[in-house]
Design an enzyme around this catalytic site. Structure first.
Site, mmCIF file in Angstrom:
data_model
loop_
_atom_site.group_PDB
_atom_site.id
_atom_site.type_symbol
_atom_site.label_atom_id
_atom_site.label_comp_id
_atom_site.label_asym_id
_atom_site.label_seq_id
_atom_site.Cartn_x
_atom_site.Cartn_y
_atom_site.Cartn_z
ATOM 1 N N ASN A 1 0.900 -1.283 0.006
ATOM 2 C CA ASN A 1 -0.008 -0.079 -0.019
ATOM 3 C C ASN A 1 1.006 1.252 -0.016
ATOM 4 O O ASN A 1 0.474 2.283 -0.651
ATOM 5 C CB ASN A 1 -1.040 0.115 1.203
ATOM 6 N N LYS B 1 12.418 -7.531 2.132
ATOM 7 C CA LYS B 1 11.639 -7.948 1.155
ATOM 8 C C LYS B 1 10.256 -7.317 0.869
ATOM 9 O O LYS B 1 9.196 -7.556 1.780
ATOM 10 C CB LYS B 1 11.189 -9.513 1.348
ATOM 11 N N GLU C 1 5.809 -8.280 -3.512
ATOM 12 C CA GLU C 1 5.888 -8.653 -4.961
ATOM 13 C C GLU C 1 5.336 -7.839 -5.923
ATOM 14 O O GLU C 1 5.690 -7.538 -7.001
ATOM 15 C CB GLU C 1 5.904 -9.975 -5.146
ATOM 16 N N SER D 1 -0.653 -7.944 7.332
ATOM 17 C CA SER D 1 -1.982 -8.496 8.127
ATOM 18 C C SER D 1 -1.681 -9.204 9.309
ATOM 19 O O SER D 1 -0.525 -9.571 9.673
ATOM 20 C CB SER D 1 -2.901 -9.412 7.138
ATOM 21 N N GLU E 1 3.644 -4.256 12.643
ATOM 22 C CA GLU E 1 2.657 -3.356 12.461
ATOM 23 C C GLU E 1 1.530 -3.897 11.603
ATOM 24 O O GLU E 1 1.757 -4.028 10.446
ATOM 25 C CB GLU E 1 3.424 -2.023 11.769
ATOM 26 N N CYS F 1 -3.489 1.461 6.785
ATOM 27 C CA CYS F 1 -3.772 0.628 8.099
ATOM 28 C C CYS F 1 -4.342 1.948 8.961
ATOM 29 O O CYS F 1 -4.993 1.281 9.977
ATOM 30 C CB CYS F 1 -2.340 0.093 8.379
ATOM 31 N N GLU G 1 -11.165 -5.339 8.927
ATOM 32 C CA GLU G 1 -10.363 -4.110 8.136
ATOM 33 C C GLU G 1 -10.827 -4.114 6.849
ATOM 34 O O GLU G 1 -10.651 -5.015 6.034
ATOM 35 C CB GLU G 1 -9.255 -4.069 8.358
#
Ligand code: NAD
Length: 482
Positions: free
Chosen positions: A154, A177, A180, A231, A252, A286, A387
């Site tokens: 995001n 990382k 992707e 998540s 987070e 978030c 969410e």
């Protein structure tokens, strides 16, 4: 989309840019068209081992580099990011969908994060304890060691920048990382660090199958710290992997931010702020305001005026002129919207606006969803507990402050929370009683860069940003000498 998005991308391992060359690939998709735009190499186990070895070698070199030299390299990287922000922003819009101005702004904010963390690192003082003459006890903060960091799609540059800036300023090496789905813009941030003179192996970037990469890196003895943004289920999984090696973690894990709108608030201000922020990054944030609890006296008026403002949100390709909101980042998001909104409607919610997917004005294949306003949403509706991570505001009325606080705290999540009230007493009580890592009252700023950012309950633990964010990459040592 610009024709400058590279047809194939690279990993950065042990000072080398690693090409596809026989590796498995991940197809990168433009969310505005649904079309494949690039091939991303997936790291093999041998690639990951090479990165681990390089991170292990780089750590003592970087740790022992004076902060003035570390700071000069990180500041140079920040300046390169600012210079290259228009190009990096174009890559981000192509792979993530957000409007170009927001993508460019994200790169500039990320550059600022490096400057902030250099300042924090310079002032990371220890303590000298009171002891008799001839004895001394010191408390020192030292870099924890090589870090494995995992970031989502995001905010493809800002989220990894938080981790890179703090880890590197603290003196750690780091293997990143990123998601992707949005690889090119974080790769370019790594390139800025490399071009600024960061020593070989100090910051590397890999991609691959997320579960394979994370389990391999976290299991390695080289890695001493894990930082993850994503998540709750994936965070719980990584925590279990980290527990095997008793490794430090910062997690987070998202939220479901309540907004308490009291009938004594400055309603125009609340509406202006919330109707923009709700649809920023298509709600895939978030800390996005998601559960709107509005006091009964102004509920109808607020819902009507919010809907009027939401109707004006201009949706389109992120490269278009005057666009407020792009497509969602991947096909999972419109599917999730559809599921949550259908469920809410079945349980009595009124759809004031939107509530359906939309085409991109062309071939109708992009991942677009209409800005959506739901009112009278039942507490049983899934959207009040899951969410939504999309462009939907779910509203309910409340009567008393106690009821509003109880509703705000009803979920096992606690990242951001918001309140609008002109009463000092209400503001004080709400600020104290809401279970969240960040509470913003009469504004929506929860990520200023110099304040701790992180959640409570299942939203995670550990802070990013500011002095707390730097300390997350350090261990505390006491030295007693006689
Ligand atoms: P997901 O749970 O599959 O993935 C979330 C992120 O974790 C992605 O970036 C993914 O690449 C990464 N990931 C997945 N499995 C992993 C593993 N085993 N090891 C390391 N990384 C792994 O979900 P998704 O469909 O990408 O997003 C769905 C939900 O995730 C959203 O609805 C939202 O709740 C949450 N999310 C939160 C944030 C955040 O900023 N906190 C960002 C993105 C997604």
């Amino acid at each position: 989309m610009p024709d400058t998005y590279p047809r194939s991308l690279q990993l950065h391992i042990d000072g080398e840019w690693v090409e596809v060359e026989g590796r498995d690939i991940h197809h990168v998709v433009n969310p505005s068209t649904g079309k494949i735009i690039s091939d991303l190499p997936k790291a093999t186990k041998a690639d990951l081992d090479r990165a681990l070895d390089a991170a292990g070698r780089a750590f003592p070199v970087w740790r022992d580099t004076p902060i003035a030299e570390r700071g000069a390299i990180l500041r140079k990287a920040a300046n390169l990011m600012r210079e290259r922000a228009p190009d990096i922003g174009r890559l981000m819009t192509a792979e993530q969908g957000k409007p170009l101005a927001q993508a460019i702004g994200e790169v500039s904010n990320s550059a600022n994060m490096f400057d902030n963390m250099v300042e924090e690192a310079k002032r990371c003082y220890g303590r000298v304890l009171v002891r008799p003459a001839g004895q001394q006890s010191l408390v020192k903060y030292q870099p924890v060691g090589p870090v494995a960091a995992f970031s989502p799609w995001n905010f493809p540059v800002f989220t990894p920048a938080r981790k890179l800036a703090a880890a590197l300023a603290a003196g750690c090496s780091i293997i990143l990382k990123p998601a992707e789905e949005t690889p090119a813009s974080p790769i370019e941030m790594i390139r800025c660090l490399v071009d600024a003179g960061l020593p070989t192996g100090t910051a590397q970037v890999v991609f691959g199958d997320p579960a394979e990469v994370s389990s391999h890196l976290i299991a390695s003895d080289v890695i001493r710290k894990i930082s993850f943004t994503g998540s709750v289920p994936v965070g719980k999984h990584l925590l279990k992997l980290a527990a095997e090696g008793v490794k430090r973690t910062t997690m987070e894990l998202g939220g479901h931010a309540p907004v308490l709108v009291f009938d004594d608030c400055d309603m125009d201000k609340a509406l202006d702020l919330l109707s923009v922020q709700k649809f920023r990054n298509a709600g895939q944030v978030c800390v996005s305001p998601t559960r709107f609890y509005v006091q009964s006296g102004i509920y109808d008026k607020f819902a009507e005026e919010f809907t009027k403002r939401a109707e004006k949100v201009r949706v389109g390709d992120g490269f278009g002129d005057n666009i407020d909101m792009g497509p969602l980042a991947n096909p999972r998001r419109p599917e999730a919207m559809e599921r949550l909104i259908t469920d809410a409607k079945a349980k009595g919610a009124q759809v004031r606006l939107g509530g359906e997917a939309m085409g991109n004005g062309g071939d109708n294949v992009g991942f677009y969803y209409r800005p959506t306003v739901l009112t009278d949403v039942s507490l049983d509706a899934d959207i009040m507990t899951t969410e939504p991570f999309g462009p939907v505001a779910a509203m309910r009325p409340f009567d008393s402050m106690e009821e509003a606080i109880e509703q705000a705290n009803r979920l096992p999540l606690g990242l951001a929370a918001y309140a609008f009230t002109e009463s000092l007493r209400t503001a004080n009580i709400v600020g104290d009683k809401i279970e969240a890592g960040m509470v913003a009252i009469n504004n929506l700023t929860v990520s200023p860069g110099d304040a701790p950012f992180g959640g409570v309950k299942e939203s995670g633990h550990g802070s990013e940003d500011g002095p707390d964010g730097l300390k997350a990459y350090m261990v505390t040592k006491a030295i007693h000498q006689s």
